[in-house]
Write a protein that holds these residues in place. Structure first.
Motif, PDB file in Angstrom:
ATOM      1  N   VAL A  63       0.836  -1.203   0.000  1.00 22.14           N
ATOM      2  CA  VAL A  63       0.000   0.000   0.000  1.00 22.14           C
ATOM      3  C   VAL A  63       0.872   1.255   0.000  1.00 22.14           C
ATOM      4  O   VAL A  63       0.484   2.307   0.514  1.00 22.14           O
ATOM      5  N   GLY A  64       2.062   1.137  -0.597  1.00 23.24           N
ATOM      6  CA  GLY A  64       2.918   2.307  -0.728  1.00 23.24           C
ATOM      7  C   GLY A  64       2.308   3.331  -1.666  1.00 23.24           C
ATOM      8  O   GLY A  64       1.658   2.972  -2.645  1.00 23.24           O
ATOM      9  N   VAL A  65       2.528   4.610  -1.366  1.00 20.56           N
ATOM     10  CA  VAL A  65       2.001   5.703  -2.188  1.00 20.56           C
ATOM     11  C   VAL A  65       3.139   6.678  -2.474  1.00 20.56           C
ATOM     12  O   VAL A  65       3.694   7.280  -1.544  1.00 20.56           O
ATOM     13  N   GLY A  66       3.478   6.830  -3.742  1.00 23.19           N
ATOM     14  CA  GLY A  66       4.568   7.707  -4.116  1.00 23.19           C
ATOM     15  C   GLY A  66       4.359   9.138  -3.654  1.00 23.19           C
ATOM     16  O   GLY A  66       3.250   9.674  -3.739  1.00 23.19           O
ATOM     17  N   GLY A  67       5.434   9.749  -3.157  1.00 22.76           N
ATOM     18  CA  GLY A  67       5.385  11.150  -2.765  1.00 22.76           C
ATOM     19  C   GLY A  67       4.974  11.416  -1.328  1.00 22.76           C
ATOM     20  O   GLY A  67       5.022  12.555  -0.878  1.00 22.76           O
ATOM     21  N   GLU A  68       4.573  10.379  -0.600  1.00 23.80           N
ATOM     22  CA  GLU A  68       4.079  10.614   0.756  1.00 23.80           C
ATOM     23  C   GLU A  68       5.195  10.854   1.764  1.00 23.80           C
ATOM     24  O   GLU A  68       6.321  10.372   1.615  1.00 23.80           O
ATOM     25  N   GLU A  69       4.836  11.590   2.811  1.00 23.25           N
ATOM     26  CA  GLU A  69       5.688  11.752   3.980  1.00 23.25           C
ATOM     27  C   GLU A  69       5.117  10.895   5.109  1.00 23.25           C
ATOM     28  O   GLU A  69       4.018  10.347   5.004  1.00 23.25           O
ATOM     29  N   THR A  70       5.852  10.783   6.206  1.00 18.15           N
ATOM     30  CA  THR A  70       5.428   9.888   7.284  1.00 18.15           C
ATOM     31  C   THR A  70       4.107  10.313   7.912  1.00 18.15           C
ATOM     32  O   THR A  70       3.337   9.467   8.370  1.00 18.15           O
ATOM     33  N   GLY A  71       3.813  11.609   7.929  1.00 14.92           N
ATOM     34  CA  GLY A  71       2.533  12.062   8.467  1.00 14.92           C
ATOM     35  C   GLY A  71       1.358  11.552   7.652  1.00 14.92           C
ATOM     36  O   GLY A  71       0.301  11.209   8.208  1.00 14.92           O
TER      37      GLY A  71
END
Length: 240
Positions: free
Chosen positions: A68-76
Motif C-alpha cells: 500500500v505504498g504511495v509515491g510522494g508521501e511523507e510519514t505524516g
C-alpha cells in the motif's frame, strides 16, 4: 375480474416485490463478501512512499503480501491512513518503510524538528500496530547514490577537492542518523529491523550505483532484487 385473475395479479405483485428486495440486498451481500475476502487475504502489508511502492514483493514463503505504498508521501500521510490501510485489514506483519520525502522536503535549518516529527509518526504507527496484535518490521531508509553521467562525477570530484559537502552526502547524513534511531527503537520494542540502508550501500555509506536509477534516488530493479533476497528470510521467520 375473476377470482383467479385477482390471485394471479397479487401473486405477480408479490413476486415483483420479492425480486426487488433480492436485487437491493444482493450488491450489499456481494460487497460484504468481497470486503471479508480482502481483509483475510493478506498476511503482510508494506506501507511507505515511492520506494516502498516500487517493491514488488508478492509473497513471503506461503504468506501473501499487499503493498500500500504511495509515491510522494511523507510519514505524516502514512500515519493518517495507517488505520484504514493496515489495521483494518488485520495482517500478521506490517513493514513500515518511508521517511525519505520528509528529509528531502525539510526546510533549510529545520532538519532537527523534521527528525523529531518523523520519530513521532513512526512511534504512533508502531504503537497502533502493536496495540492491534500486528507484528512490526521497521525498515531503515536507503541512502542516495551518485547521479549517472560523467559531468556529475566531475562535479563531485571538484566539490570534494574544495571541501564541499554534496547534496547526496547531506541527505545521507540525515538519513543515517534517523536510521540509527530506528535501529535503537526496534531493539527497545522487540521489533524486526530490516537494515535496507546497509543492504544497498557501499563502504562509504552511499548507495551503490547499480542499485540506483539515473537520478541517484529511486531504486533500480537490481536494487529491489537485493532487498528481496535480504529481507525474505528475515520475514519468513515472523511466521514460524
Amino acid at each position: 375480474m375473476t377470482l383467479m385473475g385477482i390471485s394471479s395479479k397479487l401473486g405477480l405483485r408479490s413476486w415483483s416485490v420479492s425480486l426487488g428486495l433480492m436485487l437491493a440486498i444482493a450488491p450489499c451481500a456481494i460487497y460484504a463478501s468481497s470486503a471479508e475476502t480482502e481483509v483475510a487475504q493478506f498476511d503482510t502489508i508494506i506501507i511507505g512512499a515511492s520506494y516502498a511502492e516500487g517493491w514488488h514483493l508478492e509473497s513471503v514463503g506461503e504468506q501473501s503480501v499487499l503493498n500500500v505504498g504511495v509515491g510522494g508521501e511523507e510519514t505524516g500521510q502514512m500515519l493518517d491512513r495507517f488505520e484504514r490501510d493496515v489495521v483494518s485489514r488485520r495482517p500478521k506483519v506490517v513493514i513500515i518503510w518511508g521517511l525519505i520525502n520528509d528529509v528531502f522536503r525539510s526546510p533549510a535549518g529545520q532538519m532537527s524538528s523534521t527528525e523529531e516529527q518523523v520519530k513521532a509518526n513512526y512511534l504512533a504507527m508502531i504503537d497502533m500496530a502493536m496495540a492491534n496484535g500486528i507484528k512490526v518490521a521497521v525498515a531503515s531508509e536507503v541512502t542516495m547514490g551518485p547521479k549517472a553521467g560523467f559531468s556529475e562525477w566531475i562535479r563531485g570530484v571538484i566539490g570534494r577537492a574544495r571541501g564541499k559537502v554534496s547534496y547526496q552526502e547531506r541527505i545521507n547524513a540525515n538519513v543515517s542518523r534517523i536510521n540509527l534511531w530506528l535501529r535503537e527503537i526496534s531493539h527497545q520494542k522487540g521489533l524486526t529491523f530490516l537494515d535496507f540502508e546497509k543492504a544497498l550501500a557501499g563502504d562509504n555509506g552511499m548507495r551503490l550505483s547499480e542499485y540506483c536509477q539515473p537520478d541517484g534516488s529511486h531504486i533500480s530493479d537490481p536494487g529491489y532484487s537485493a532487498l528481496t533476497e535480504y529481507a525474505r528470510p528475515i520475514l519468513m521467520s515472523e511466521f514460524d
